[in-house]
Design a protein around this motif. Structure first.
Motif, PDB file in Angstrom:
ATOM      1  N   PHE A 239       0.844  -1.194   0.000  1.00  0.00           N
ATOM      2  CA  PHE A 239       0.000   0.000   0.000  1.00  0.00           C
ATOM      3  C   PHE A 239       0.882   1.247   0.000  1.00  0.00           C
ATOM      4  O   PHE A 239       2.100   1.176   0.190  1.00  0.00           O
ATOM      5  CB  PHE A 239      -0.958  -0.001   1.193  1.00  0.00           C
ATOM      6  CG  PHE A 239      -0.308  -0.328   2.515  1.00  0.00           C
ATOM      7  CD1 PHE A 239       0.531   0.579   3.156  1.00  0.00           C
ATOM      8  CD2 PHE A 239      -0.537  -1.559   3.129  1.00  0.00           C
ATOM      9  CE1 PHE A 239       1.130   0.287   4.368  1.00  0.00           C
ATOM     10  CE2 PHE A 239       0.058  -1.868   4.336  1.00  0.00           C
ATOM     11  CZ  PHE A 239       0.888  -0.950   4.963  1.00  0.00           C
ATOM     12  N   SER A 240       0.245   2.385  -0.207  1.00  0.00           N
ATOM     13  CA  SER A 240       0.996   3.631  -0.318  1.00  0.00           C
ATOM     14  C   SER A 240       1.582   4.039   1.033  1.00  0.00           C
ATOM     15  O   SER A 240       0.932   3.937   2.070  1.00  0.00           O
ATOM     16  CB  SER A 240       0.075   4.749  -0.837  1.00  0.00           C
ATOM     17  OG  SER A 240       0.786   5.961  -0.953  1.00  0.00           O
ATOM     18  N   LEU A 241       2.830   4.493   1.004  1.00  0.00           N
ATOM     19  CA  LEU A 241       3.479   5.038   2.189  1.00  0.00           C
ATOM     20  C   LEU A 241       3.752   6.527   1.968  1.00  0.00           C
ATOM     21  O   LEU A 241       3.954   6.961   0.836  1.00  0.00           O
ATOM     22  CB  LEU A 241       4.799   4.312   2.456  1.00  0.00           C
ATOM     23  CG  LEU A 241       4.700   2.842   2.854  1.00  0.00           C
ATOM     24  CD1 LEU A 241       6.088   2.264   3.099  1.00  0.00           C
ATOM     25  CD2 LEU A 241       3.830   2.647   4.082  1.00  0.00           C
ATOM     26  N   PRO A 242       3.759   7.319   3.034  1.00  0.00           N
ATOM     27  CA  PRO A 242       3.993   8.759   2.864  1.00  0.00           C
ATOM     28  C   PRO A 242       5.385   9.049   2.324  1.00  0.00           C
ATOM     29  O   PRO A 242       6.360   8.378   2.674  1.00  0.00           O
ATOM     30  CB  PRO A 242       3.817   9.308   4.289  1.00  0.00           C
ATOM     31  CG  PRO A 242       4.032   8.131   5.190  1.00  0.00           C
ATOM     32  CD  PRO A 242       3.536   6.941   4.435  1.00  0.00           C
ATOM     33  N   SER A 273       2.632   5.367  -7.915  1.00  0.00           N
ATOM     34  CA  SER A 273       2.958   6.347  -6.882  1.00  0.00           C
ATOM     35  C   SER A 273       3.043   5.722  -5.489  1.00  0.00           C
ATOM     36  O   SER A 273       3.655   6.298  -4.585  1.00  0.00           O
ATOM     37  CB  SER A 273       1.914   7.470  -6.880  1.00  0.00           C
ATOM     38  OG  SER A 273       0.605   6.956  -6.723  1.00  0.00           O
ATOM     39  N   ASP A 274       2.421   4.531  -5.309  1.00  0.00           N
ATOM     40  CA  ASP A 274       2.487   3.854  -4.005  1.00  0.00           C
ATOM     41  C   ASP A 274       3.912   3.468  -3.634  1.00  0.00           C
ATOM     42  O   ASP A 274       4.209   3.192  -2.468  1.00  0.00           O
ATOM     43  CB  ASP A 274       1.621   2.579  -4.019  1.00  0.00           C
ATOM     44  CG  ASP A 274       0.144   2.882  -4.179  1.00  0.00           C
ATOM     45  OD1 ASP A 274      -0.250   4.032  -3.925  1.00  0.00           O
ATOM     46  OD2 ASP A 274      -0.615   1.973  -4.567  1.00  0.00           O
ATOM     47  N   PHE A 275       4.777   3.465  -4.612  1.00  0.00           N
ATOM     48  CA  PHE A 275       6.125   2.944  -4.454  1.00  0.00           C
ATOM     49  C   PHE A 275       7.144   4.039  -4.098  1.00  0.00           C
ATOM     50  O   PHE A 275       8.235   3.750  -3.620  1.00  0.00           O
ATOM     51  CB  PHE A 275       6.451   2.229  -5.772  1.00  0.00           C
ATOM     52  CG  PHE A 275       7.875   2.142  -6.166  1.00  0.00           C
ATOM     53  CD1 PHE A 275       8.697   1.202  -5.586  1.00  0.00           C
ATOM     54  CD2 PHE A 275       8.400   2.965  -7.143  1.00  0.00           C
ATOM     55  CE1 PHE A 275      10.017   1.093  -5.973  1.00  0.00           C
ATOM     56  CE2 PHE A 275       9.701   2.860  -7.530  1.00  0.00           C
ATOM     57  CZ  PHE A 275      10.522   1.924  -6.935  1.00  0.00           C
ATOM     58  N   LEU A 276       6.748   5.306  -4.276  1.00  0.00           N
ATOM     59  CA  LEU A 276       7.697   6.415  -4.102  1.00  0.00           C
ATOM     60  C   LEU A 276       8.238   6.503  -2.675  1.00  0.00           C
ATOM     61  O   LEU A 276       9.431   6.725  -2.469  1.00  0.00           O
ATOM     62  CB  LEU A 276       7.027   7.741  -4.479  1.00  0.00           C
ATOM     63  CG  LEU A 276       6.941   8.040  -5.976  1.00  0.00           C
ATOM     64  CD1 LEU A 276       6.077   9.278  -6.205  1.00  0.00           C
ATOM     65  CD2 LEU A 276       8.315   8.245  -6.571  1.00  0.00           C
ATOM     66  N   GLN A 280      12.252   6.596  -1.532  1.00  0.00           N
ATOM     67  CA  GLN A 280      12.786   7.774  -0.834  1.00  0.00           C
ATOM     68  C   GLN A 280      13.399   7.419   0.514  1.00  0.00           C
ATOM     69  O   GLN A 280      14.164   8.196   1.073  1.00  0.00           O
ATOM     70  CB  GLN A 280      11.682   8.819  -0.653  1.00  0.00           C
ATOM     71  CG  GLN A 280      11.257   9.497  -1.928  1.00  0.00           C
ATOM     72  CD  GLN A 280      10.229  10.589  -1.690  1.00  0.00           C
ATOM     73  OE1 GLN A 280       9.775  10.804  -0.568  1.00  0.00           O
ATOM     74  NE2 GLN A 280       9.853  11.277  -2.749  1.00  0.00           N
ATOM     75  N   PHE A 281      13.073   6.239   1.036  1.00  0.00           N
ATOM     76  CA  PHE A 281      13.606   5.791   2.320  1.00  0.00           C
ATOM     77  C   PHE A 281      15.057   5.331   2.203  1.00  0.00           C
ATOM     78  O   PHE A 281      15.761   5.208   3.195  1.00  0.00           O
ATOM     79  CB  PHE A 281      12.723   4.650   2.844  1.00  0.00           C
ATOM     80  CG  PHE A 281      12.983   4.259   4.275  1.00  0.00           C
ATOM     81  CD1 PHE A 281      12.588   5.077   5.321  1.00  0.00           C
ATOM     82  CD2 PHE A 281      13.633   3.076   4.566  1.00  0.00           C
ATOM     83  CE1 PHE A 281      12.843   4.721   6.631  1.00  0.00           C
ATOM     84  CE2 PHE A 281      13.882   2.706   5.874  1.00  0.00           C
ATOM     85  CZ  PHE A 281      13.480   3.533   6.914  1.00  0.00           C
ATOM     86  N   PHE A 282      15.513   5.072   0.964  1.00  0.00           N
ATOM     87  CA  PHE A 282      16.868   4.562   0.749  1.00  0.00           C
ATOM     88  C   PHE A 282      17.881   5.700   0.724  1.00  0.00           C
ATOM     89  O   PHE A 282      17.704   6.675   0.001  1.00  0.00           O
ATOM     90  CB  PHE A 282      16.948   3.791  -0.571  1.00  0.00           C
ATOM     91  CG  PHE A 282      16.463   2.377  -0.491  1.00  0.00           C
ATOM     92  CD1 PHE A 282      17.362   1.325  -0.462  1.00  0.00           C
ATOM     93  CD2 PHE A 282      15.112   2.099  -0.435  1.00  0.00           C
ATOM     94  CE1 PHE A 282      16.923   0.023  -0.387  1.00  0.00           C
ATOM     95  CE2 PHE A 282      14.659   0.794  -0.366  1.00  0.00           C
ATOM     96  CZ  PHE A 282      15.565  -0.248  -0.338  1.00  0.00           C
ATOM     97  N   PRO A 283      18.983   5.560   1.467  1.00  0.00           N
ATOM     98  CA  PRO A 283      20.092   6.517   1.311  1.00  0.00           C
ATOM     99  C   PRO A 283      20.827   6.237   0.016  1.00  0.00           C
ATOM    100  O   PRO A 283      20.887   5.089  -0.444  1.00  0.00           O
ATOM    101  CB  PRO A 283      20.974   6.215   2.533  1.00  0.00           C
ATOM    102  CG  PRO A 283      20.699   4.786   2.847  1.00  0.00           C
ATOM    103  CD  PRO A 283      19.263   4.535   2.480  1.00  0.00           C
TER     104      PRO A 283
END
Length: 500
Positions: A239-242, A273-276, A280-283
């Motif tokens: 599911f989508s994450l912020p 867009s659910d994947f963005l 973005q969590f990856f350094p």
């Protein structure tokens, strides 16, 4: 007859026999007995072998639709397990059970009695078990899983729990099993709260290497990012994450170490867009090598461009090698607009920074990809290690800007390329073009409704430039925008070259 056979070779011989032949080998040759029994009991798919080794007077057997139900007839004694324990239990390495479809089942009372008789020792009935695949909820038996799973288990697949008793059982297992390397939660509708607690509180994850489950919350993702040996994650109903920052605005790049060993990430979601939020969590200094994203719905132009840009910002050019990005592939669900926006072409140039790419698969059935001359040159000089280049655009009435000269430039810059899928304009091929590079090893070219005028000239061109070509797949043959004459011409090219 078999005295000259090395003991090291015997297991290799036996593992290639079917069950009937294996039993015959065990009964006819003494040297085959022990390794044969090891092979026979290594992988079991029901509890029937266990029950068959217990005394017959222990059970009452009742029929039920499709099978037999074993119930307790008398008290269980430790001596009832002697034959099974001393001769067979230590040989079992894999247990694969679809209990909901099983023809042999046990009552909850019998299972509880087995618990008591074995002093509640985890995995008492399967002391050397390494892998369990519990493919269905299985009613009351799922609550007794600790009876079957030893602390040394290395691989576990289970269906999402149904009710608090089964949840409790699974939490107990996760706390006791300290050597788990592979975990799969196979239920797509598993409770997110259960997954959060199971992963972050119960699971002893310091040895975990591979994880498959329906989805991950931000809390779970944060915990997974700290596991030292986690190499692969597959989320099949994400599911989508912020997002950490809105796409298109100045990026906020994480600086702390996350996912120190993660090499492969596979995600299936409803929308692109659910994947963005996950990417973005990856350094930027991560070690991810492969990324695969598959969505149910067609993506908008903005969604595709945002994801391409985010991937370029957050993945590491020093490690990243394989990209698979597939949006809804039901091309009949896409209707080309009457009035199209000509400049709405997906720009994949941010991906050119990944010079180690070996596979790039972008399936975008509702949009076209920009192939300017500058892009073609950058692609040819950046992706020199490319082995499979699959760029499937919308099937439309637009004439592709990529032509045969661009194909030649790409082939010259990608000597390792073996599979390509590109829509290009083949209508201006003369057939007398001289290759500017040594014969290329390309073996498969998917032509994707590429415009063509002369099959004979195109065949000459391909024979000269790609003499190793073995397949010429024709994608979208049944699509409503596919021109029959164009397809007939490509079929003729395949015939002239004797290709499939």
């Amino acid at each position: 007859m078999f005295d000259s056979v090395s003991p090291d070779i015997i297991p290799l011989i036996l593992q290639n026999l079917d069950r009937k032949s294996l039993l015959a080998a065990i009964l006819t040759e003494r040297r085959f007995a022990e390794p044969g029994l090891n092979q026979l009991w290594r992988d079991i798919d029901s509890f029937q072998p266990l029950v068959s080794c217990l005394p017959g007077d222990l059970f009452i057997v009742r029929p039920f639709p499709g099978g037999r139900l074993y119930d307790l007839k008398r008290p269980v004694e430790l001596s009832d397990f002697r034959r099974y324990r001393d001769q067979y239990a230590f040989r079992i390495r894999t247990l694969r059970v679809n209990y909901a479809a099983a023809t042999m089942k046990m009552t909850g009372e019998l299972l509880l009695a087995l618990h008591f008789a074995t002093s509640h020792i985890p995995g008492a009935l399967f002391p050397r078990l390494r892998e369990v695949r519990w493919a269905s909820p299985g009613g009351s038996v799922s609550s007794h899983l600790p009876l079957f799973l030893p602390p040394t288990l290395s691989s576990l697949l289970f269906y999402g729990p149904q009710g608090p008793l089964q949840e409790t059982s699974l939490h107990v297992i996760a706390q006791r099993v300290t050597s788990l390397q592979t975990l799969c939660i196979s239920s797509p509708d598993a409770n997110p709260l259960f997954i959060d607690k199971f992963i972050t509180k119960s699971l002893q994850g310091h040895n975990l290497q591979k994880l498959e489950m329906p989805h991950a919350s931000m809390v779970t993702l944060q915990h997974l990012s700290t596991l030292p040996q986690l190499e692969a994650i597959h989320l099949f109903e994400q599911f989508s994450l912020p997002c950490t920052y809105p796409p298109g605005e100045p990026p906020i790049l994480p600086t702390e170490d996350r996912f120190p060993a993660l090499k492969a990430l596979e995600i299936r979601a409803e929308r692109l867009s659910d994947f963005l939020g996950i990417i973005q969590f990856f350094p930027p200094r991560n070690c991810l090598q492969s990324l695969s994203v598959d969505t149910d719905e067609l993506a908008t132009f903005t969604e595709i461009q945002d994801v391409v840009s985010t991937i370029a910002l957050h993945l590491n050019p020093s490690t990243f090698q394989n990209l698979n990005l597939v949006t809804n592939t039901n091309r009949d669900g896409y209707n080309e607009p009457l009035d199209r926006t000509p400049d709405e072409l997906v720009d994949i140039s941010p991906l050119f920074r990944f010079g180690l790419l070996r596979t790039c698969r972008l399936e975008l059935p509702s949009h076209d990809i920009s192939f300017s001359q500058d892009h073609i040159t950058q692609m040819a000089t950046s992706w020199t290690r490319m082995e499979a280049l699959i760029l499937q655009e919308a099937v439309s009435t637009r004439t592709p800007t990529l032509d045969h000269r661009g194909i030649v430039e790409l082939l010259a810059g990608m000597p390792a390329l073996r599979e390509v899928c590109l829509r290009f304009d083949a209508s201006r091929i003369q057939g007398n073009e001289t290759p500017t590079f040594t014969p290329h090893g390309l073996s498969s070219m998917t032509i994707c409704q590429s415009p063509i005028q002369s099959p004979s000239r195109v065949a000459q061109f391909l024979a000269a430039h790609c003499p190793s070509l073995k397949k010429l797949p024709r994608a979208y043959v049944e699509h409503k925008y596919a021109a029959p004459l164009v397809m007939d011409r490509w079929i003729e090219v395949a015939r002239l070259l004797a290709l499939r």
